[in-house]
Design a protein around this motif. Structure first.
Motif, short mmCIF file in Angstrom:
data_model
loop_
_atom_site.label_atom_id
_atom_site.label_comp_id
_atom_site.label_asym_id
_atom_site.label_seq_id
_atom_site.Cartn_x
_atom_site.Cartn_y
_atom_site.Cartn_z
N VAL A 39 0.85 -1.19 0.00
CA VAL A 39 0.00 0.00 0.00
C VAL A 39 0.88 1.23 0.00
N PHE A 40 0.55 2.17 -0.86
CA PHE A 40 1.29 3.41 -0.98
C PHE A 40 0.57 4.53 -0.24
N GLU A 41 1.32 5.55 0.18
CA GLU A 41 0.72 6.63 0.96
C GLU A 41 -0.33 7.42 0.17
N ASP A 42 -0.32 7.33 -1.16
CA ASP A 42 -1.36 8.00 -1.94
C ASP A 42 -2.61 7.14 -2.09
N THR A 43 -2.67 6.01 -1.38
CA THR A 43 -3.75 5.01 -1.32
C THR A 43 -3.77 4.06 -2.52
N GLY A 44 -2.78 4.13 -3.40
CA GLY A 44 -2.66 3.14 -4.46
C GLY A 44 -2.17 1.83 -3.86
N GLU A 45 -2.35 0.75 -4.59
CA GLU A 45 -1.95 -0.58 -4.10
C GLU A 45 -1.33 -1.40 -5.22
N LEU A 46 -0.41 -2.26 -4.84
CA LEU A 46 0.18 -3.23 -5.75
C LEU A 46 -0.13 -4.60 -5.16
N LEU A 47 -0.85 -5.43 -5.92
CA LEU A 47 -1.25 -6.75 -5.44
C LEU A 47 -0.17 -7.78 -5.75
N PRO A 48 -0.18 -8.90 -5.01
CA PRO A 48 0.86 -9.92 -5.21
C PRO A 48 0.94 -10.48 -6.63
N ASP A 49 -0.16 -10.45 -7.38
CA ASP A 49 -0.13 -10.97 -8.75
C ASP A 49 0.42 -9.96 -9.75
N GLY A 50 0.83 -8.76 -9.26
CA GLY A 50 1.39 -7.74 -10.12
C GLY A 50 0.39 -6.70 -10.60
N SER A 51 -0.89 -6.93 -10.36
CA SER A 51 -1.88 -5.93 -10.77
C SER A 51 -1.88 -4.77 -9.78
N SER A 52 -2.41 -3.65 -10.23
CA SER A 52 -2.40 -2.46 -9.38
C SER A 52 -3.81 -1.91 -9.19
N ILE A 53 -3.98 -1.21 -8.10
CA ILE A 53 -5.23 -0.53 -7.78
C ILE A 53 -4.88 0.96 -7.75
N ALA A 54 -5.59 1.75 -8.52
CA ALA A 54 -5.32 3.19 -8.57
C ALA A 54 -5.62 3.84 -7.23
N PRO A 55 -4.97 4.95 -6.92
CA PRO A 55 -5.27 5.67 -5.68
C PRO A 55 -6.77 5.95 -5.58
N HIS A 56 -7.30 5.81 -4.38
CA HIS A 56 -8.74 5.96 -4.19
C HIS A 56 -9.07 6.81 -2.96
N ARG A 57 -8.39 7.93 -2.87
CA ARG A 57 -8.67 8.87 -1.79
C ARG A 57 -10.01 9.55 -2.05
N GLY A 58 -10.62 9.99 -0.96
CA GLY A 58 -11.84 10.77 -1.08
C GLY A 58 -11.50 12.21 -1.42
N PRO A 59 -12.51 13.04 -1.55
CA PRO A 59 -12.26 14.45 -1.86
C PRO A 59 -11.55 15.15 -0.70
N ALA A 60 -10.80 16.19 -1.03
CA ALA A 60 -10.09 16.95 -0.01
C ALA A 60 -11.10 17.59 0.94
#
Length: 66
Positions: A39-60
């Protein structure tokens, strides 16, 4: 992979971010969870299979106050 009781959510579960942190690299902006997700501090994620999840922060917060 997880040895915790109760077992942490798997990397494929929708609540995967609830798994325990096993290594934290704040200076680099990421943490490794016991389910193998990075998990990255911008809320993005890298899964064990190599796929990624885009950052999913809420509105400021300041955008909500306007």
């Amino acid at each position: 992979m997880c040895q915790h009781q109760p077992t942490c959510p798997s990397a494929q579960a929708t609540d995967r971010e609830a798994a325990r942190v096993i290594a934290c690299f704040r200076e680099q902006g990421w943490s490794l969870l016991c389910n193998g997700v990075i998990v990255f501090e911008d809320t993005g994620e890298l899964l064990p299979d190599g796929s990624s999840i885009a950052p999913h922060r809420g509105p400021a917060r300041h955008a909500l106050a306007a």
